[in-house]
Motif scaffolding. Sequence first.
Motif, mmCIF file in Angstrom:
data_model
loop_
_atom_site.group_PDB
_atom_site.id
_atom_site.type_symbol
_atom_site.label_atom_id
_atom_site.label_comp_id
_atom_site.label_asym_id
_atom_site.label_seq_id
_atom_site.Cartn_x
_atom_site.Cartn_y
_atom_site.Cartn_z
ATOM 1 N N VAL A 51 0.825 -1.214 0.000
ATOM 2 C CA VAL A 51 0.000 0.000 0.000
ATOM 3 C C VAL A 51 0.860 1.264 0.000
ATOM 4 C CG1 VAL A 51 -1.772 1.302 1.253
ATOM 5 C CG2 VAL A 51 -1.872 -1.207 1.166
ATOM 6 N N LEU A 52 1.890 1.266 0.845
ATOM 7 C CA LEU A 52 2.732 2.463 0.988
ATOM 8 C C LEU A 52 4.066 2.339 0.269
ATOM 9 C CD1 LEU A 52 1.991 3.154 4.772
ATOM 10 C CD2 LEU A 52 0.934 4.220 2.761
ATOM 11 N N HIS A 53 4.293 1.200 -0.408
ATOM 12 C CA HIS A 53 5.487 0.982 -1.238
ATOM 13 C C HIS A 53 6.780 1.198 -0.460
ATOM 14 C CE1 HIS A 53 2.571 0.904 -4.471
ATOM 15 N NE2 HIS A 53 2.164 2.118 -4.135
ATOM 16 N N ALA A 54 6.840 0.666 0.754
ATOM 17 C CA ALA A 54 8.015 0.822 1.599
ATOM 18 C C ALA A 54 9.145 -0.083 1.133
ATOM 19 C CB ALA A 54 7.656 0.485 3.054
ATOM 20 N N GLY A 55 10.382 0.378 1.354
ATOM 21 C CA GLY A 55 11.557 -0.423 1.050
ATOM 22 C C GLY A 55 11.956 -1.266 2.246
ATOM 23 N N GLY A 56 13.047 -2.029 2.099
ATOM 24 C CA GLY A 56 13.489 -2.931 3.153
ATOM 25 C C GLY A 56 13.794 -2.216 4.463
ATOM 26 N N PHE A 57 14.480 -1.082 4.391
ATOM 27 C CA PHE A 57 14.823 -0.360 5.613
ATOM 28 C C PHE A 57 13.575 0.179 6.303
ATOM 29 C CE2 PHE A 57 16.127 3.614 7.787
ATOM 30 C CZ PHE A 57 16.974 3.054 8.734
ATOM 31 N N GLN A 58 12.616 0.674 5.529
ATOM 32 C CA GLN A 58 11.383 1.205 6.110
ATOM 33 C C GLN A 58 10.551 0.098 6.757
ATOM 34 O OE1 GLN A 58 10.223 3.034 2.355
ATOM 35 N NE2 GLN A 58 10.285 5.071 3.297
ATOM 36 N N ALA A 107 -7.850 5.100 8.884
ATOM 37 C CA ALA A 107 -7.065 6.087 8.143
ATOM 38 C C ALA A 107 -6.984 5.720 6.671
ATOM 39 C CB ALA A 107 -5.659 6.191 8.742
ATOM 40 N N ALA A 108 -6.858 4.426 6.382
ATOM 41 C CA ALA A 108 -6.788 3.996 4.981
ATOM 42 C C ALA A 108 -8.080 4.307 4.235
ATOM 43 C CB ALA A 108 -6.483 2.495 4.923
ATOM 44 N N ALA A 109 -9.207 4.166 4.940
ATOM 45 C CA ALA A 109 -10.496 4.447 4.312
ATOM 46 C C ALA A 109 -10.614 5.903 3.889
ATOM 47 C CB ALA A 109 -11.629 4.077 5.265
ATOM 48 N N PHE A 110 -9.935 6.791 4.624
ATOM 49 C CA PHE A 110 -9.977 8.223 4.298
ATOM 50 C C PHE A 110 -8.755 8.673 3.498
ATOM 51 C CE2 PHE A 110 -12.910 8.000 7.882
ATOM 52 C CZ PHE A 110 -13.944 8.820 7.458
ATOM 53 N N GLY A 111 -7.943 7.712 3.062
ATOM 54 C CA GLY A 111 -6.767 8.053 2.262
ATOM 55 C C GLY A 111 -5.698 8.792 3.024
ATOM 56 N N LEU A 113 -3.523 7.261 5.381
ATOM 57 C CA LEU A 113 -2.553 6.344 5.989
ATOM 58 C C LEU A 113 -1.132 6.695 5.556
ATOM 59 C CD1 LEU A 113 -2.253 3.797 7.757
ATOM 60 C CD2 LEU A 113 -2.382 2.447 5.647
ATOM 61 N N SER A 114 -0.194 6.593 6.490
ATOM 62 C CA SER A 114 1.205 6.878 6.192
ATOM 63 C C SER A 114 2.103 5.907 6.943
ATOM 64 C CB SER A 114 1.562 8.316 6.614
ATOM 65 O OG SER A 114 1.501 8.446 8.033
ATOM 66 N N LEU A 115 3.372 5.863 6.539
ATOM 67 C CA LEU A 115 4.344 5.022 7.237
ATOM 68 C C LEU A 115 4.543 5.487 8.669
ATOM 69 C CD1 LEU A 115 7.066 4.385 4.504
ATOM 70 C CD2 LEU A 115 5.744 2.647 5.719
ATOM 71 N N VAL A 116 4.438 6.789 8.884
ATOM 72 C CA VAL A 116 4.579 7.316 10.247
ATOM 73 C C VAL A 116 3.492 6.740 11.142
ATOM 74 C CG1 VAL A 116 4.484 9.393 11.674
ATOM 75 C CG2 VAL A 116 5.727 9.428 9.507
ATOM 76 N N GLN A 117 2.258 6.715 10.639
ATOM 77 C CA GLN A 117 1.173 6.155 11.443
ATOM 78 C C GLN A 117 1.403 4.677 11.716
ATOM 79 O OE1 GLN A 117 -2.828 6.687 10.005
ATOM 80 N NE2 GLN A 117 -3.709 5.333 11.536
ATOM 81 N N LEU A 118 1.847 3.916 10.708
ATOM 82 C CA LEU A 118 2.122 2.505 10.941
ATOM 83 C C LEU A 118 3.165 2.321 12.041
ATOM 84 C CD1 LEU A 118 2.248 0.730 7.449
ATOM 85 C CD2 LEU A 118 0.402 0.772 9.126
ATOM 86 N N GLY A 119 4.196 3.170 12.014
ATOM 87 C CA GLY A 119 5.220 3.084 13.042
ATOM 88 C C GLY A 119 4.685 3.418 14.417
ATOM 89 N N VAL A 120 3.854 4.455 14.501
ATOM 90 C CA VAL A 120 3.279 4.858 15.785
ATOM 91 C C VAL A 120 2.348 3.776 16.311
ATOM 92 C CG1 VAL A 120 1.750 6.520 16.911
ATOM 93 C CG2 VAL A 120 3.533 7.324 15.357
ATOM 94 N N LEU A 178 -9.724 -8.098 0.775
ATOM 95 C CA LEU A 178 -10.152 -6.818 1.344
ATOM 96 C C LEU A 178 -9.113 -5.719 1.236
ATOM 97 C CD1 LEU A 178 -11.687 -8.245 4.663
ATOM 98 C CD2 LEU A 178 -12.880 -7.775 2.502
ATOM 99 N N GLY A 179 -7.860 -6.093 1.007
ATOM 100 C CA GLY A 179 -6.783 -5.117 1.081
ATOM 101 C C GLY A 179 -6.050 -5.264 2.407
ATOM 102 N N ALA A 180 -4.763 -4.917 2.429
ATOM 103 C CA ALA A 180 -3.933 -5.141 3.603
ATOM 104 C C ALA A 180 -4.430 -4.379 4.822
ATOM 105 C CB ALA A 180 -2.484 -4.752 3.290
ATOM 106 N N ALA A 181 -4.759 -3.102 4.653
ATOM 107 C CA ALA A 181 -5.166 -2.293 5.801
ATOM 108 C C ALA A 181 -6.485 -2.786 6.401
ATOM 109 C CB ALA A 181 -5.289 -0.827 5.388
ATOM 110 N N THR A 182 -7.453 -3.101 5.554
ATOM 111 C CA THR A 182 -8.761 -3.542 6.049
ATOM 112 C C THR A 182 -8.660 -4.852 6.817
ATOM 113 O OG1 THR A 182 -9.773 -2.477 4.125
ATOM 114 C CG2 THR A 182 -11.139 -4.016 5.366
ATOM 115 N N ALA A 183 -7.723 -5.719 6.425
ATOM 116 C CA ALA A 183 -7.560 -7.001 7.105
ATOM 117 C C ALA A 183 -7.203 -6.835 8.580
ATOM 118 C CB ALA A 183 -6.488 -7.832 6.399
ATOM 119 N N LEU A 184 -6.652 -5.676 8.940
ATOM 120 C CA LEU A 184 -6.260 -5.438 10.332
ATOM 121 C C LEU A 184 -7.454 -5.308 11.275
ATOM 122 C CD1 LEU A 184 -3.354 -2.929 9.670
ATOM 123 C CD2 LEU A 184 -3.133 -5.238 10.574
#
Length: 427
Positions: A51-58, A107-111, A113-120, A178-184
């Motif tokens: 969804v957020l196209h993160a790399g290995g380090f992220q 957050a994903a439903a409202f567009g 969502l960010s990597l920062v939120q996933l980290g938090v 359902l998509g990755a975020a919705t599965a949560l």
Amino acid sequence: MSSTTTETGTRPPVAAVPSASAFWRYWSASAVSGLGDAVTSVALPLTAVSVLHAGGFQVGLVTAAGFVAWLLIGLPAGVLVQRLPLRGTQIAMDLVRAAAIGSVPLAAAFGALSLVQLGVVALVVSLASVVFDVGNSTFLPTVVPREQLTARNSLTSGTHAVNQLAGPSVGGALVQLLGAATALVTDAVSYLLSAALLRTLPRAASADRTAPGPVPSVAAQIGEGWRYVTRHPVVGPCVAMATSVNFVCGALMTLTPVFLVRTLGAPAGVVGVLMATEGIGSLLGAALTPRLGSRLGSARTLLLAPVVGAALAMLMPMATAGPGLLLFAVGNAGFAAGVVVLSIVTRTHRQSTVPAELLPRVMATVRFVSWGAIPVGAVLAGSAASLWGARTALWAACALTAVAPAVLLCSRVRGLRSLDELDTPAV
């Protein structure tokens, strides 16, 4: 354990009367929450990758955030669990985790969502899980007689293995549907169900604050647990061994989705199935542990498990696309089986031998040291994957599995049949 005043000035927890019904409610709460966690183990990194196209380090940073709390509050968590009402604290931690995980699909439903939120979110869940897990390990001996601890620990580990087997497969399917975020959402609901089940348990005993003498400081209580762990001839080496194993586990949490998706091109559903093979190995390890312990002795079982697990782990980086994915599945299952055997044997030893008044602090110290290695392994593995590629980083991580048996072979555990042979007080 005696109910007299301890040298710290507090009374040890008064164990509840062991109850089969209480254990099964305790088990049910852990099982339903664990299933949701297993779904999240697939959905959260896939949310970052797909969804957020993160790399290995992220991905490594998000994974690390899910365990760094052991470094932040791992030691004081033991004191906190000892001082607060145990059942109420566990329920509160479940509710906090439900709210945090539930914020991701919202957050994903409202567009937004960010990597920062996933980290938090990973960090908040991690902080709550530290307190919850220390309390959970402390609570089990109050509802299970000592002679049943190995069997009950094997059952809970086996249940966890079933969750690892079913959860990632379900998670992979939910991600595709359902998509990755919705599965949560599954994990958020599981925490709510866990809280409801825990609410039906009797109130767990806590330290008696009316005992005479000054209440020791947090630092003094932490120090007492730390000294017990580091000076004990069995617990100390086992913690060092577990730390090396968990470093590798943290690395694998980062590298597995990157390796399978980016290097081998596996779709989400296949990734879920391959990650679920960890559950097969865990289930096998949980089923074999009582038999191995009875036939070989707990110490010899502890020496055998990491040797077998390390040998099979080397199959994972050999995997290729198509039929070659079977190598990853066998290696993942074999390493997991070894880890579960280690976990059951060492956890049972601590629960059955550590003085009741020290158990929360000892469990917290063990988790602080050993689980604190998970985020370090996750971040370093992510960095290695970015620099050298996922396969090379996976080779390095799997090679480090040899450290665990080496640690035990260099300790006094090497010459034992049973870990209880060195059950001397550690002060």
